[in-house]
Design a protein around this motif. Sequence first.
Motif, mmCIF file in Angstrom:
data_model
loop_
_atom_site.group_PDB
_atom_site.id
_atom_site.type_symbol
_atom_site.label_atom_id
_atom_site.label_comp_id
_atom_site.label_asym_id
_atom_site.label_seq_id
_atom_site.Cartn_x
_atom_site.Cartn_y
_atom_site.Cartn_z
ATOM 1 N N VAL A 191 17.352 9.181 -4.015
ATOM 2 C CA VAL A 191 16.878 8.530 -2.794
ATOM 3 C C VAL A 191 18.058 8.213 -1.889
ATOM 4 C CG1 VAL A 191 15.717 6.486 -1.868
ATOM 5 C CG2 VAL A 191 14.870 7.564 -3.973
ATOM 6 N N SER A 192 18.001 8.680 -0.657
ATOM 7 C CA SER A 192 19.058 8.384 0.313
ATOM 8 C C SER A 192 18.955 6.918 0.747
ATOM 9 C CB SER A 192 18.914 9.281 1.541
ATOM 10 O OG SER A 192 17.740 8.934 2.272
ATOM 11 N N ARG A 193 19.993 6.439 1.432
ATOM 12 C CA ARG A 193 19.978 5.048 1.875
ATOM 13 C C ARG A 193 18.884 4.790 2.900
ATOM 14 N NH1 ARG A 193 26.261 2.811 2.132
ATOM 15 N NH2 ARG A 193 26.766 3.321 -0.054
ATOM 16 N N ASN A 194 18.680 5.748 3.784
ATOM 17 C CA ASN A 194 17.599 5.586 4.759
ATOM 18 C C ASN A 194 16.244 5.495 4.073
ATOM 19 O OD1 ASN A 194 18.761 5.464 7.418
ATOM 20 N ND2 ASN A 194 19.415 7.597 7.143
ATOM 21 N N GLU A 195 16.013 6.390 3.092
ATOM 22 C CA GLU A 195 14.728 6.371 2.381
ATOM 23 C C GLU A 195 14.614 5.123 1.513
ATOM 24 O OE1 GLU A 195 11.834 9.296 -0.284
ATOM 25 O OE2 GLU A 195 13.999 9.667 -0.251
ATOM 26 N N TYR A 196 15.740 4.660 0.988
ATOM 27 C CA TYR A 196 15.735 3.437 0.181
ATOM 28 C C TYR A 196 15.150 2.279 0.987
ATOM 29 C CZ TYR A 196 17.578 -0.588 -2.431
ATOM 30 O OH TYR A 196 17.712 -1.778 -3.105
ATOM 31 N N MET A 197 15.620 2.109 2.210
ATOM 32 C CA MET A 197 15.124 0.995 3.027
ATOM 33 C C MET A 197 13.630 1.129 3.273
ATOM 34 S SD MET A 197 18.194 0.276 5.771
ATOM 35 C CE MET A 197 18.146 1.915 6.510
ATOM 36 N N THR A 198 13.157 2.360 3.488
ATOM 37 C CA THR A 198 11.729 2.582 3.701
ATOM 38 C C THR A 198 10.929 2.272 2.441
ATOM 39 O OG1 THR A 198 12.205 4.313 5.325
ATOM 40 C CG2 THR A 198 10.005 4.296 4.348
ATOM 41 N N LEU A 199 11.437 2.747 1.301
ATOM 42 C CA LEU A 199 10.723 2.524 0.046
ATOM 43 C C LEU A 199 10.713 1.052 -0.343
ATOM 44 C CD1 LEU A 199 11.825 5.545 -2.194
ATOM 45 C CD2 LEU A 199 9.506 4.995 -1.425
ATOM 46 N N GLU A 200 11.824 0.361 -0.165
ATOM 47 C CA GLU A 200 11.876 -1.054 -0.516
ATOM 48 C C GLU A 200 10.842 -1.835 0.284
ATOM 49 O OE1 GLU A 200 15.429 -4.249 -1.229
ATOM 50 O OE2 GLU A 200 15.099 -3.598 0.840
ATOM 51 N N ALA A 201 10.745 -1.548 1.574
ATOM 52 C CA ALA A 201 9.774 -2.231 2.425
ATOM 53 C C ALA A 201 8.347 -1.852 2.032
ATOM 54 C CB ALA A 201 10.032 -1.896 3.893
ATOM 55 N N LYS A 202 8.127 -0.574 1.698
ATOM 56 C CA LYS A 202 6.784 -0.129 1.347
ATOM 57 C C LYS A 202 6.312 -0.763 0.043
ATOM 58 C CE LYS A 202 3.913 3.948 0.510
ATOM 59 N NZ LYS A 202 3.840 5.431 0.492
ATOM 60 N N VAL A 203 7.190 -0.792 -0.966
ATOM 61 C CA VAL A 203 6.805 -1.393 -2.249
ATOM 62 C C VAL A 203 6.489 -2.875 -2.061
ATOM 63 C CG1 VAL A 203 7.588 -1.994 -4.571
ATOM 64 C CG2 VAL A 203 8.066 0.283 -3.642
ATOM 65 N N ALA A 204 7.311 -3.571 -1.294
ATOM 66 C CA ALA A 204 7.056 -4.988 -1.031
ATOM 67 C C ALA A 204 5.702 -5.177 -0.377
ATOM 68 C CB ALA A 204 8.161 -5.570 -0.142
ATOM 69 N N GLU A 205 5.369 -4.313 0.583
ATOM 70 C CA GLU A 205 4.081 -4.411 1.266
ATOM 71 C C GLU A 205 2.924 -4.145 0.294
ATOM 72 O OE1 GLU A 205 1.911 -2.658 5.287
ATOM 73 O OE2 GLU A 205 3.448 -1.470 4.287
ATOM 74 N N ILE A 206 3.076 -3.168 -0.585
ATOM 75 C CA ILE A 206 2.029 -2.845 -1.565
ATOM 76 C C ILE A 206 1.753 -4.056 -2.455
ATOM 77 C CG2 ILE A 206 1.525 -1.478 -3.630
ATOM 78 C CD1 ILE A 206 3.011 0.854 -2.251
ATOM 79 N N LEU A 207 2.821 -4.680 -2.940
ATOM 80 C CA LEU A 207 2.653 -5.819 -3.840
ATOM 81 C C LEU A 207 2.086 -7.033 -3.109
ATOM 82 C CD1 LEU A 207 5.956 -5.573 -5.932
ATOM 83 C CD2 LEU A 207 3.729 -4.514 -6.396
ATOM 84 N N GLU A 208 2.603 -7.307 -1.937
ATOM 85 C CA GLU A 208 2.167 -8.494 -1.198
ATOM 86 C C GLU A 208 0.728 -8.378 -0.723
ATOM 87 O OE1 GLU A 208 6.600 -9.673 0.575
ATOM 88 O OE2 GLU A 208 5.177 -8.508 1.787
ATOM 89 N N GLN A 209 0.248 -7.167 -0.521
ATOM 90 C CA GLN A 209 -1.101 -6.977 0.016
ATOM 91 C C GLN A 209 -2.133 -6.626 -1.052
ATOM 92 O OE1 GLN A 209 -1.134 -4.314 3.387
ATOM 93 N NE2 GLN A 209 0.296 -5.577 4.555
ATOM 94 N N LEU A 210 -1.750 -6.660 -2.324
ATOM 95 C CA LEU A 210 -2.727 -6.387 -3.375
ATOM 96 C C LEU A 210 -3.634 -7.614 -3.542
ATOM 97 C CD1 LEU A 210 -3.788 -4.452 -5.543
ATOM 98 C CD2 LEU A 210 -2.171 -5.513 -7.151
ATOM 99 N N ILE A 211 -4.903 -7.440 -3.243
ATOM 100 C CA ILE A 211 -5.879 -8.528 -3.271
ATOM 101 C C ILE A 211 -6.986 -8.187 -4.266
ATOM 102 C CG2 ILE A 211 -7.474 -9.926 -1.912
ATOM 103 C CD1 ILE A 211 -4.596 -10.262 -1.048
ATOM 104 N N ASP A 212 -7.348 -9.169 -5.084
ATOM 105 C CA ASP A 212 -8.496 -9.026 -5.974
ATOM 106 C C ASP A 212 -9.724 -9.551 -5.231
ATOM 107 O OD1 ASP A 212 -10.296 -8.822 -8.033
ATOM 108 O OD2 ASP A 212 -9.212 -10.136 -9.417
#
Length: 357
Positions: A191-212
């Motif tokens: 993973v390049s540094r540019n993609e790292y920043m995108t992935l880190e933000a995306k994973v955070a969004e996935i976890l924060e928005q997981l609703i039961d």
Amino acid sequence: GFWAPQPDFRIPERLSPGFTRFPDLELEAIYQDQVHSFVDYQTRIALRAIVQNPEADLIMTYIEQPDGSGHQFLITDPRQATDPQDPDSIGPNQDRAKISRYRDYLRYAYQAADEAVQRIIEAVGHQSNGRPLSNVIVVSDHGFAPFHTAVSINNLFAREGLDPNKVRAVTSGPAVNVYISLQGREPDGVVSRNEYMTLEAKVAEILEQLIDTNPNYTLGAAGRSVFEKVYRRPLPADINDPSFGLGTNEFIGQDSGDLFALLSLGYNFDGTQSPAVQRLGDPSAGAPIFSVPNFYGAHGYNPRHRSMSAIFIAAGPDIKKREIEEVRNIDIAPTILELLGVQGSDKIQGIAIPLLH
């Protein structure tokens, strides 16, 4: 000699071969017998150490209970399926007799630990009022909370289209470290540094928005956040900074994942059955993210929750009788050092608990 067999969760959970057809009561009886015999074994080890080291300044011992029984028998939530194979066994369909048995098993585990402490006090001696002749401190490292839902992080990431060659999750209880395969940091990083920043933000969004949103588990709310805390590795302002991907903060250490997250109370990564047992009312399409777990109690949640509070009891000739509002685990070591009259390292973070006369 050989370490005695401790209470084996694989027996009541029917994970070990050969136990599938055994009735619940027989497997529970096996586990209870192991609780008794193993706590007795651990206690005798401590008593032997005391006898063989009568001039010891410090003796430390560990009692496994009530930790093991807390995992197996903590049914206190109507959303917990009393039959792990039957998702309908929640709420009014819970097995009340099983809940009553489990309450007794958990009480017995605390009694076994309490008896172990008393046997140690008897060994060191005590005054007529019960005060030990040596300072005795009893601590636990966590509390316990019931959970009703097992969570599959891998199924969640697969549903969201994350590449397992780029993003990997390592779970333990309700905690997860998410590692991104960063080029130049990992031996085989992709993973390049540019993609790292995108992935880190995306994973955070996935976890924060997981609703039961399943009303059987949200207690009347429209939905419940499955993750209570999500922390990201801090990034430097300059993408070319040599420290990129190495930043740390209060919650992210050098060996932590690039994201660290804690589930909300009631959810746990452990306990997923194979094959997974779908929860009552969940959609049947796709690999399940939520399922019915095969055990009941967990720890490792946000330590600020009251259910995560641990035990602290102290008594002895140098300890005054009082109640203390808060004790932190990091305060135990400096407290013992003060009792021993030993100067601690300046790197110690905790402070001595005000116990002394």
